[in-house]
Design an enzyme around this catalytic site. Sequence first.
Site, PDB file in Angstrom:
ATOM      1  N   ASP A 169      87.753  37.193  43.196  1.00  0.00           N
ATOM      2  CA  ASP A 169      87.272  36.908  44.503  1.00  0.00           C
ATOM      3  C   ASP A 169      85.906  37.523  44.892  1.00  0.00           C
ATOM      4  O   ASP A 169      84.978  37.320  44.926  1.00  0.00           O
ATOM      5  CB  ASP A 169      88.070  38.330  44.881  1.00  0.00           C
ATOM      6  CG  ASP A 169      89.635  37.535  45.576  1.00  0.00           C
ATOM      7  OD1 ASP A 169      89.666  36.670  45.345  1.00  0.00           O
ATOM      8  OD2 ASP A 169      90.634  38.334  45.128  1.00  0.00           O
ATOM      9  N   GLU A 229      82.871  31.402  53.914  1.00  0.00           N
ATOM     10  CA  GLU A 229      82.910  29.995  53.526  1.00  0.00           C
ATOM     11  C   GLU A 229      83.149  29.486  54.862  1.00  0.00           C
ATOM     12  O   GLU A 229      83.355  30.129  55.759  1.00  0.00           O
ATOM     13  CB  GLU A 229      83.948  29.992  52.700  1.00  0.00           C
ATOM     14  CG  GLU A 229      84.168  30.443  50.955  1.00  0.00           C
ATOM     15  CD  GLU A 229      85.383  30.064  50.459  1.00  0.00           C
ATOM     16  OE1 GLU A 229      85.780  30.174  49.848  1.00  0.00           O
ATOM     17  OE2 GLU A 229      86.168  31.194  51.240  1.00  0.00           O
ATOM     18  N   ASP A 246      83.798  36.676  50.835  1.00  0.00           N
ATOM     19  CA  ASP A 246      84.938  36.527  50.431  1.00  0.00           C
ATOM     20  C   ASP A 246      86.596  36.998  50.966  1.00  0.00           C
ATOM     21  O   ASP A 246      86.601  37.897  51.300  1.00  0.00           O
ATOM     22  CB  ASP A 246      85.289  36.399  48.735  1.00  0.00           C
ATOM     23  CG  ASP A 246      86.865  34.969  48.196  1.00  0.00           C
ATOM     24  OD1 ASP A 246      86.501  33.610  48.797  1.00  0.00           O
ATOM     25  OD2 ASP A 246      87.407  35.417  47.402  1.00  0.00           O
TER      26      ASP A 246
END
Length: 396
Positions: A372, A281, A197
């Site tokens: 996170d 992502e 992340d």
Amino acid sequence: MGLQAGDEWQPLTMPICDTFVHPMIRTYKRKLKLTKSQEQRISSWIGACRVVYNLALEIKIESWKKLQKGVSQYDLQAQLPALREELAWMKDVDSQSLQNVLKRLDLAYKSFFKGGGFPKWANKRNFRSIHIQRIKCCEHTVNIPKIGDLKLFKDSPIVGHPRTAKIIKEPTGYFICIQCDQVPVKFVSENQAIGLDMGIAHFCIDSNGKFVPNKKHFKTHERHLRIANRSLARKKKGSNRWTRQAKKLSRLHHTIANVRKDFLHQESTKIAKANFMVCMEDLKIKNMSKSAKGNAEEHGKNVAAKSGLNRSILDCGWGNFGILLEYKTNVIRVNPKYTSQICSSCGHKDAQSRLSQSQFKCTSCSHTLNADVNAAKNILSRGTALYRQREALACA
Ligand SMILES: [Zn+2]
């Protein structure tokens, strides 16, 4: 699909499908060790390309003004031989390099038609490179048409079959970027997968809870940059002192870019060496800045932190980080929607679960975790699900 709660990630032992054999083309950037005459020649080639670019742009603009007609890349290309006859010094330049200039102009027009800015006139500052079509690579030299062997500064070997190259004049010297076809490497899957992340407080956080801190020295450089910019603004434009300061500033920009690149290379190498597969992502960085509102719903308070100068620096880092990882290991991009709201333990989705920037407490199962790390775990499970899905498809 997706991993069940408590389902540990198992090492991948199945055959790896070709979809994941990523590194196909790799670009090597090397510094050139040129003699004075080679340097002059390349510099004059870049100059000639600049002239061609501006001439072609002028033709296109005039034609539109007078006849309301566009001129295609191929029409312009047909005029090149006559131009080379007329201007003798243009004969020295490789014809393929000149043709590529027209392709560049064509691309500039295409981006204009898509809503970008109108193509700019080429000048010494914005036009500093030349494409080379046929090149050969040896250990410490590259061979380009007409000039011959150019020496390279010592660096790691260039692997693969060279396709094209680009010579760029940068403040610190001449560089060559060589695109090579890579022989696909079949990975033996023994390592684990990891979810990443990307953040602001930390550069990135993995699903095992490990943090990569944000380098503080970007801040120091930012200060230097501000000072150098201010100093430039105080000088009379075009004066000797202004030119000297402008050079200094461009070198500083270059250094900062290199520091950042070095940092990204080091971190991505570490992650790539330790993991067989990396899940990230799929952030469309360009869209991100456009749809700050949509983002706000997802990230809550995060958005405020993501704005400002700091953000523009990091954004560029994120994009490049993904690209670097992609050629060092297998990367799976997952949909970033709700990764920060879903509980990684029970899968419950609730915006209320995120207590603060760093805290996550599930409203359903009261699982508590760093926000996170929770997101990284979600990214990992999405990535592995996607991997298994694709593999099932490919091996069916
Ligand atoms: Zn939960």
